[in-house]
Design an enzyme around this catalytic site. Structure first.
Site, mmCIF file in Angstrom:
data_model
loop_
_atom_site.group_PDB
_atom_site.id
_atom_site.type_symbol
_atom_site.label_atom_id
_atom_site.label_comp_id
_atom_site.label_asym_id
_atom_site.label_seq_id
_atom_site.Cartn_x
_atom_site.Cartn_y
_atom_site.Cartn_z
ATOM 1 N N GLY A 1 4.660 7.849 -7.206
ATOM 2 C CA GLY A 1 5.124 8.419 -8.460
ATOM 3 C C GLY A 1 6.623 8.322 -8.660
ATOM 4 O O GLY A 1 7.120 8.475 -9.783
ATOM 5 N N HIS B 1 -2.940 -0.622 -18.792
ATOM 6 C CA HIS B 1 -3.816 0.435 -19.303
ATOM 7 C C HIS B 1 -3.139 1.234 -20.423
ATOM 8 O O HIS B 1 -3.604 2.299 -20.796
ATOM 9 C CB HIS B 1 -4.246 1.364 -18.165
ATOM 10 C CG HIS B 1 -5.158 0.690 -17.197
ATOM 11 N ND1 HIS B 1 -4.707 -0.185 -16.240
ATOM 12 C CD2 HIS B 1 -6.508 0.722 -17.065
ATOM 13 C CE1 HIS B 1 -5.732 -0.646 -15.543
ATOM 14 N NE2 HIS B 1 -6.828 -0.118 -16.025
ATOM 15 N N ASP C 1 -1.922 6.906 -7.792
ATOM 16 C CA ASP C 1 -2.893 6.366 -8.746
ATOM 17 C C ASP C 1 -3.245 4.965 -8.276
ATOM 18 O O ASP C 1 -2.451 4.039 -8.414
ATOM 19 C CB ASP C 1 -2.277 6.342 -10.150
ATOM 20 C CG ASP C 1 -3.223 5.755 -11.194
ATOM 21 O OD1 ASP C 1 -4.402 5.513 -10.877
ATOM 22 O OD2 ASP C 1 -2.771 5.545 -12.341
ATOM 23 N N MET C 2 -4.418 4.811 -7.704
ATOM 24 C CA MET C 2 -4.769 3.515 -7.119
ATOM 25 C C MET C 2 -6.226 3.150 -7.352
ATOM 26 O O MET C 2 -7.128 3.973 -7.228
ATOM 27 C CB MET C 2 -4.486 3.514 -5.616
ATOM 28 C CG MET C 2 -5.183 4.608 -4.830
ATOM 29 S SD MET C 2 -4.894 4.512 -3.046
ATOM 30 C CE MET C 2 -6.058 3.208 -2.589
ATOM 31 N N TRP D 1 -12.587 -3.612 4.894
ATOM 32 C CA TRP D 1 -13.825 -2.843 5.070
ATOM 33 C C TRP D 1 -13.638 -1.356 4.798
ATOM 34 O O TRP D 1 -14.566 -0.676 4.386
ATOM 35 C CB TRP D 1 -14.389 -3.058 6.487
ATOM 36 C CG TRP D 1 -13.388 -2.866 7.582
ATOM 37 C CD1 TRP D 1 -13.069 -1.715 8.229
ATOM 38 C CD2 TRP D 1 -12.539 -3.887 8.133
ATOM 39 N NE1 TRP D 1 -12.081 -1.925 9.156
ATOM 40 C CE2 TRP D 1 -11.737 -3.258 9.126
ATOM 41 C CE3 TRP D 1 -12.374 -5.248 7.907
ATOM 42 C CZ2 TRP D 1 -10.791 -3.962 9.876
ATOM 43 C CZ3 TRP D 1 -11.437 -5.952 8.659
ATOM 44 C CH2 TRP D 1 -10.660 -5.302 9.626
ATOM 45 N N LYS D 2 -12.416 -0.851 5.011
ATOM 46 C CA LYS D 2 -12.168 0.572 4.772
ATOM 47 C C LYS D 2 -12.212 0.886 3.273
ATOM 48 O O LYS D 2 -12.795 1.895 2.852
ATOM 49 C CB LYS D 2 -10.816 0.978 5.367
ATOM 50 C CG LYS D 2 -10.776 0.862 6.897
ATOM 51 C CD LYS D 2 -9.436 1.283 7.460
ATOM 52 C CE LYS D 2 -9.433 1.149 8.978
ATOM 53 N NZ LYS D 2 -8.150 1.566 9.577
#
Length: 337
Positions: free
Chosen positions: A307, A47, A176-177, A228-229
């Site tokens: 981080g 990114h 950050d995910m 599923w979560k």
């Protein structure tokens, strides 16, 4: 994959010239170049520099309006709604993060919901920004459908990135995910290196879970984090982003040919509202130390808080430069020519 070493100064200079060429003002171009370079310095090539050619493609298609800026459409005390007017996702997100910080420092907590914006690139950028201003942040965005709901075959959910940051003197905590096991940007980076994923990341055309990034990119079917979560969390974040901004849902975004007109939420909390900053720092360090002191499965490995490795990568890159894909760098230079 062949790589070339590029310094942060060179990258910022090249990118600023590129963005100016594509009709951004010098101030905007400088800021965009800074953000893309910082993401690359931190090791988030997917990114950072790797995303620049796609960004320019969107500008050329008119999907990103270079003359558009985000505008406030509603104010409700500590909460506001903004319209990105299809401008740069980075510039819009910086503006809304700063506004959420301002609201938090005024009211203790501030929330800005943004509609009609574009890809914000690395979501962690805005978590770091909030933490550096002394604010806790919870930020998220929806995306184009690129992940099936658990048990489904077709993509009906976005991988809707979630960012949570907490300021800390000894190093900010920044989660950050994406809600896919691996972001598509990460998969593209590994594909450039002809490397496979360390764990299954999605389904191939035979509906089989695979570690091959190319196969997942071709199907566009990423695996939800936590199965599923992650599927449920993705749906709820999409609901919140859509409702709070009165913008597009992942469903509506998916009706478009390209990923644009996204909805995002920027929530900040000023911890100074509470009169126990010393206690807060001690509690954070207690949690981190307890985790660090745990034994590792593999000899020589360590555990990290969110981080921590980013800070280490940044220090290495600032000294040694960045190893950039030769293919990507040549493409960037070609766009500038």
């Amino acid at each position: 994959m062949s790589e070339i070493k590029v310094s942060s100064e060179e990258m910022k200079s090249v990118l600023e010239s590129l963005f100016i060429k594509h009709s951004f003002t010098k101030a905007q171009a400088s800021l965009l170049a800074k953000i893309h370079t910082e993401s690359t310095l931190d090791g988030v090539y997917s990114h950072g520099i790797n995303r620049v050619p796609v960004f320019i493609e969107y500008v050329n298609k008119g999907l990103i309006k270079t003359d558009a800026i985000a505008t406030k459409t509603a104010s409700m005390g500590s909460m506001e709604r903004w319209d990105g007017n299809l401008g740069s996702g980075v510039l819009n997100s910086l503006k809304c993060t700063d506004q959420a910080i301002t609201l938090a420092k005024t009211h203790g907590m501030g929330l800005v919901a943004l509609k009609n914006t574009n890809h914000w690139m690395r979501g962690g950028t805005y978590g770091w920004r909030a933490a550096e201003q002394g604010c806790i942040s919870i930020l998220f965005t929806n995306t184009i459908p690129n992940m099936p709901a658990w048990g489904g075959k077709e993509n009906r959910l976005g991988n809707n990135p979630l960012v949570i940051s907490i300021p800390r003197k000894e190093g900010h905590v920044v989660l950050d995910m994406a809600l896919s096991q691996f972001s598509f940007g990460k998969m593209q980076s590994l594909d450039l290196k002809n490397e496979e994923l360390p764990f299954h990341g999605g389904w191939d055309k035979n509906n089989t879970l695979t570690k091959q990034p190319k196969d997942i990119i071709e199907t566009g079917r990423a695996l939800p984090v936590g199965y599923w979560k992650g599927s449920a969390l993705s749906m709820v974040l999409d609901m919140l982003a859509t409702l709070l901004s009165a913008g597009n849902s992942t469903y509506k975004i998916g009706l478009k040919k390209n990923e644009t007109a996204l909805s995002q939420v920027f929530m900040c909390i000023d911890p100074k509202t509470f009169s126990d900053q010393g206690l807060q720092e001690n509690l954070l360090n207690e949690i981190i130390q307890f985790t660090h002191n745990g034994p590792s499965i593999n000899k020589g490995d360590s555990t990290f808080y969110p981080g921590e490795r980013t800070l280490a990568t940044r220090k290495r890159s600032e000294v040694a430069g960045m190893q950039v894909s030769t293919k990507i760098w040549k493409e960037v230079l070609r766009l500038l020519a």
